[in-house]
Structure formats: structure tokens, C-alpha cells
Design a protein around this motif. Structure first.
Motif, PDB file in Angstrom:
ATOM      1  N   ALA A   4      -2.105  -3.389  12.819  1.00  0.00           N
ATOM      2  CA  ALA A   4      -2.541  -4.623  13.267  1.00  0.00           C
ATOM      3  C   ALA A   4      -2.793  -5.510  11.898  1.00  0.00           C
ATOM      4  CB  ALA A   4      -3.533  -4.787  14.359  1.00  0.00           C
ATOM      5  N   PHE A   5      -3.656  -4.924  10.946  1.00  0.00           N
ATOM      6  CA  PHE A   5      -4.060  -5.497   9.912  1.00  0.00           C
ATOM      7  C   PHE A   5      -2.871  -5.917   8.872  1.00  0.00           C
ATOM      8  CE2 PHE A   5      -8.666  -4.124  10.403  1.00  0.00           C
ATOM      9  CZ  PHE A   5      -9.087  -5.546  10.160  1.00  0.00           C
ATOM     10  N   ILE A   6      -1.839  -4.671   8.778  1.00  0.00           N
ATOM     11  CA  ILE A   6      -0.605  -4.885   8.004  1.00  0.00           C
ATOM     12  C   ILE A   6       0.113  -6.022   8.524  1.00  0.00           C
ATOM     13  CG2 ILE A   6       1.268  -3.509   7.164  1.00  0.00           C
ATOM     14  CD1 ILE A   6      -0.617  -1.156   7.017  1.00  0.00           C
ATOM     15  N   SER A   7       0.204  -5.904   9.866  1.00  0.00           N
ATOM     16  CA  SER A   7       1.075  -7.238  10.402  1.00  0.00           C
ATOM     17  C   SER A   7       0.732  -8.365  10.078  1.00  0.00           C
ATOM     18  CB  SER A   7       1.152  -7.008  11.769  1.00  0.00           C
ATOM     19  OG  SER A   7       2.052  -5.682  12.104  1.00  0.00           O
ATOM     20  N   LEU A   8      -0.846  -8.461  10.272  1.00  0.00           N
ATOM     21  CA  LEU A   8      -1.423  -9.937  10.121  1.00  0.00           C
ATOM     22  C   LEU A   8      -1.178 -10.426   8.626  1.00  0.00           C
ATOM     23  CD1 LEU A   8      -4.519  -9.501  12.363  1.00  0.00           C
ATOM     24  CD2 LEU A   8      -2.507 -10.918  12.760  1.00  0.00           C
ATOM     25  N   ILE A   9      -1.486  -9.376   7.772  1.00  0.00           N
ATOM     26  CA  ILE A   9      -1.252  -9.563   6.186  1.00  0.00           C
ATOM     27  C   ILE A   9       0.183 -10.137   6.025  1.00  0.00           C
ATOM     28  CG2 ILE A   9      -1.060  -8.657   3.847  1.00  0.00           C
ATOM     29  CD1 ILE A   9      -3.581  -6.962   5.111  1.00  0.00           C
ATOM     30  N   GLU A  10       1.084  -9.464   6.675  1.00  0.00           N
ATOM     31  CA  GLU A  10       2.562  -9.856   6.425  1.00  0.00           C
ATOM     32  C   GLU A  10       2.865 -11.218   6.979  1.00  0.00           C
ATOM     33  OE1 GLU A  10       5.947  -8.877   4.667  1.00  0.00           O
ATOM     34  OE2 GLU A  10       4.294  -7.587   4.385  1.00  0.00           O
ATOM     35  N   LEU A  11       2.232 -11.535   7.991  1.00  0.00           N
ATOM     36  CA  LEU A  11       2.461 -13.015   8.393  1.00  0.00           C
ATOM     37  C   LEU A  11       1.660 -14.053   7.808  1.00  0.00           C
ATOM     38  CD1 LEU A  11       2.111 -12.225  12.301  1.00  0.00           C
ATOM     39  CD2 LEU A  11       4.016 -12.861  11.104  1.00  0.00           C
ATOM     40  N   GLY A  12       0.702 -13.466   6.782  1.00  0.00           N
ATOM     41  CA  GLY A  12      -0.187 -14.477   5.906  1.00  0.00           C
ATOM     42  C   GLY A  12      -1.222 -15.037   6.681  1.00  0.00           C
ATOM     43  N   LEU A  13      -1.644 -14.147   7.854  1.00  0.00           N
ATOM     44  CA  LEU A  13      -2.737 -14.677   8.732  1.00  0.00           C
ATOM     45  C   LEU A  13      -4.036 -14.126   8.409  1.00  0.00           C
ATOM     46  CD1 LEU A  13      -1.254 -14.853  12.257  1.00  0.00           C
ATOM     47  CD2 LEU A  13      -1.572 -16.662  10.559  1.00  0.00           C
ATOM     48  N   ALA A  14      -3.997 -12.556   7.235  1.00  0.00           N
ATOM     49  CA  ALA A  14      -5.175 -12.154   6.926  1.00  0.00           C
ATOM     50  C   ALA A  14      -4.955 -11.912   5.642  1.00  0.00           C
ATOM     51  CB  ALA A  14      -5.406 -10.752   7.846  1.00  0.00           C
ATOM     52  N   ARG A  15      -5.972 -11.516   4.886  1.00  0.00           N
ATOM     53  CA  ARG A  15      -6.130 -11.133   3.335  1.00  0.00           C
ATOM     54  C   ARG A  15      -5.891  -9.607   3.301  1.00  0.00           C
ATOM     55  NH1 ARG A  15      -3.811 -15.408   1.804  1.00  0.00           N
ATOM     56  NH2 ARG A  15      -4.923 -17.090   1.901  1.00  0.00           N
ATOM     57  N   ALA A  16      -5.303  -9.327   1.893  1.00  0.00           N
ATOM     58  CA  ALA A  16      -5.188  -7.761   1.734  1.00  0.00           C
ATOM     59  C   ALA A  16      -6.726  -7.055   1.889  1.00  0.00           C
ATOM     60  CB  ALA A  16      -4.535  -7.503   0.611  1.00  0.00           C
ATOM     61  N   TRP A  17      -7.711  -7.985   1.204  1.00  0.00           N
ATOM     62  CA  TRP A  17      -9.232  -7.164   1.113  1.00  0.00           C
ATOM     63  C   TRP A  17      -9.678  -6.883   2.458  1.00  0.00           C
ATOM     64  CZ3 TRP A  17     -13.220  -9.141   3.634  1.00  0.00           C
ATOM     65  CH2 TRP A  17     -13.069 -10.512   4.066  1.00  0.00           C
ATOM     66  N   MET A  18      -9.185  -7.443   3.568  1.00  0.00           N
ATOM     67  CA  MET A  18      -9.477  -7.098   4.952  1.00  0.00           C
ATOM     68  C   MET A  18      -9.151  -5.733   5.292  1.00  0.00           C
ATOM     69  SD  MET A  18      -8.874 -10.471   6.967  1.00  0.00           S
ATOM     70  CE  MET A  18     -10.155 -11.334   7.621  1.00  0.00           C
ATOM     71  N   ASP A  19      -7.847  -5.407   4.909  1.00  0.00           N
ATOM     72  CA  ASP A  19      -7.349  -4.175   5.229  1.00  0.00           C
ATOM     73  C   ASP A  19      -7.944  -3.092   4.274  1.00  0.00           C
ATOM     74  OD1 ASP A  19      -5.665  -2.652   6.688  1.00  0.00           O
ATOM     75  OD2 ASP A  19      -4.282  -2.369   4.608  1.00  0.00           O
ATOM     76  N   ARG A  20      -8.148  -3.458   3.075  1.00  0.00           N
ATOM     77  CA  ARG A  20      -8.746  -2.605   2.197  1.00  0.00           C
ATOM     78  C   ARG A  20     -10.035  -2.134   2.586  1.00  0.00           C
ATOM     79  NH1 ARG A  20      -9.282  -5.607  -2.669  1.00  0.00           N
ATOM     80  NH2 ARG A  20      -6.955  -6.015  -2.186  1.00  0.00           N
ATOM     81  N   HIS A  21     -10.833  -2.874   3.149  1.00  0.00           N
ATOM     82  CA  HIS A  21     -12.292  -2.690   3.517  1.00  0.00           C
ATOM     83  C   HIS A  21     -12.203  -2.018   4.837  1.00  0.00           C
ATOM     84  CE1 HIS A  21     -14.213  -4.706   0.605  1.00  0.00           C
ATOM     85  NE2 HIS A  21     -14.141  -5.841   0.895  1.00  0.00           N
ATOM     86  N   HIS A  22     -11.136  -1.949   5.470  1.00  0.00           N
ATOM     87  CA  HIS A  22     -11.060  -1.060   6.706  1.00  0.00           C
ATOM     88  C   HIS A  22     -10.562   0.475   6.320  1.00  0.00           C
ATOM     89  CE1 HIS A  22      -8.184   0.573   9.875  1.00  0.00           C
ATOM     90  NE2 HIS A  22      -9.292   0.445  10.480  1.00  0.00           N
ATOM     91  N   HIS A  23      -9.830   0.572   5.277  1.00  0.00           N
ATOM     92  CA  HIS A  23      -9.062   1.942   5.201  1.00  0.00           C
ATOM     93  C   HIS A  23     -10.088   2.643   4.395  1.00  0.00           C
ATOM     94  CE1 HIS A  23      -4.877   0.192   5.901  1.00  0.00           C
ATOM     95  NE2 HIS A  23      -4.745   1.658   6.279  1.00  0.00           N
ATOM     96  N   ARG A  24     -10.859   2.240   3.469  1.00  0.00           N
ATOM     97  CA  ARG A  24     -11.400   3.362   2.694  1.00  0.00           C
ATOM     98  C   ARG A  24     -12.470   4.079   3.564  1.00  0.00           C
ATOM     99  NH1 ARG A  24     -12.239  -0.498  -2.517  1.00  0.00           N
ATOM    100  NH2 ARG A  24     -10.281  -0.264  -3.556  1.00  0.00           N
ATOM    101  N   PRO A  25     -13.275   3.381   4.461  1.00  0.00           N
ATOM    102  CA  PRO A  25     -14.512   3.940   5.173  1.00  0.00           C
ATOM    103  C   PRO A  25     -13.541   4.953   6.206  1.00  0.00           C
ATOM    104  CG  PRO A  25     -14.832   1.724   5.009  1.00  0.00           C
ATOM    105  CD  PRO A  25     -13.490   1.943   4.528  1.00  0.00           C
ATOM    106  N   GLU A  26     -12.665   4.505   6.771  1.00  0.00           N
ATOM    107  CA  GLU A  26     -11.781   5.474   7.980  1.00  0.00           C
ATOM    108  C   GLU A  26     -11.113   6.546   7.320  1.00  0.00           C
ATOM    109  OE1 GLU A  26     -11.297   4.545  11.098  1.00  0.00           O
ATOM    110  OE2 GLU A  26     -13.080   2.897  10.761  1.00  0.00           O
ATOM    111  N   PHE A  27     -10.706   6.633   6.039  1.00  0.00           N
ATOM    112  CA  PHE A  27     -10.199   7.667   5.540  1.00  0.00           C
ATOM    113  C   PHE A  27     -11.454   8.639   5.105  1.00  0.00           C
ATOM    114  CE2 PHE A  27      -6.445   5.238   3.879  1.00  0.00           C
ATOM    115  CZ  PHE A  27      -5.197   5.781   4.748  1.00  0.00           C
ATOM    116  N   ALA A  28     -12.441   8.147   4.782  1.00  0.00           N
ATOM    117  CA  ALA A  28     -13.410   9.162   4.483  1.00  0.00           C
ATOM    118  C   ALA A  28     -14.257   9.676   5.672  1.00  0.00           C
ATOM    119  CB  ALA A  28     -14.728   8.218   3.657  1.00  0.00           C
ATOM    120  N   VAL A  29     -14.277   8.946   6.371  1.00  0.00           N
ATOM    121  CA  VAL A  29     -14.708   9.656   7.936  1.00  0.00           C
ATOM    122  C   VAL A  29     -13.802  10.290   8.648  1.00  0.00           C
ATOM    123  CG1 VAL A  29     -15.493   8.882  10.251  1.00  0.00           C
ATOM    124  CG2 VAL A  29     -16.398   7.522   8.527  1.00  0.00           C
TER     125      VAL A  29
END
Length: 82
Positions: A4-29
Motif C-alpha cells: 500500500a505504501f509503495i503504491s501510494l508513493i508511486e501515485l505521488g500521494l505519500a513520501r518515501a520517508w513514510m515507507d522507510r519509517h515503516h520498513h526498518r522497524p518491521e524488518f527488525a521485529v
């Protein structure tokens, strides 16, 4: 969430930092849970993690609804002068 984040970034509705802040903790957990599972330990989800998930779902839903209705676009778009 990632799709969902990647799709929203591709549409220009979200910024890449939003996805970056989601991925790092998710990968760690996920990594820590995987290691714990190999040792027979189960790590339960915390109330804070569940709250974060609800916040992410609400944010994604608002961005999608905003895209469809043309409202709330200011949430994901950066305005000039900021």
C-alpha cells in the motif's frame, strides 16, 4: 502495508520517508521474532504495535479516500514553501 505504501508513493500521494519509517522497524521485529521462534519462544504483539498498525491503516485509508475524492491530499503531498 508495504504494498500500500509503495503504491501510494508511486501515485505521488505519500513520501518515501513514510515507507522507510515503516520498513526498518518491521524488518527488525520480524527478524527478532524469527530468531526467537527458532528457539521455541513466541513474542506476542504489544498494544503499542497494534496501535501503530491501526494508525497506519487509517493513514493509508485517508490517502486512498483523498485520492478518490480529491480531498485530504495535503496529508501526503508536500506543499511548496515547507
Amino acid at each position: 502495508m508495504s504494498a500500500a505504501f509503495i503504491s501510494l508513493i508511486e501515485l505521488g500521494l505519500a513520501r518515501a520517508w513514510m515507507d522507510r519509517h515503516h520498513h526498518r522497524p518491521e524488518f527488525a521485529v520480524s527478524g527478532l521474532r524469527s530468531i526467537a521462534a527458532q528457539h521455541g519462544v513466541t513474542i506476542a504483539a504489544s498494544p503499542l504495535g497494534k496501535t501503530k498498525m491501526v494508525a497506519q491503516v487509517v493513514a493509508i485509508a485517508l490517502l486512498i479516500v483523498g485520492y478518490e475524492l480529491g480531498e485530504f491530499r495535503f496529508i501526503g503531498e508536500r506543499r511548496s514553501g515547507w
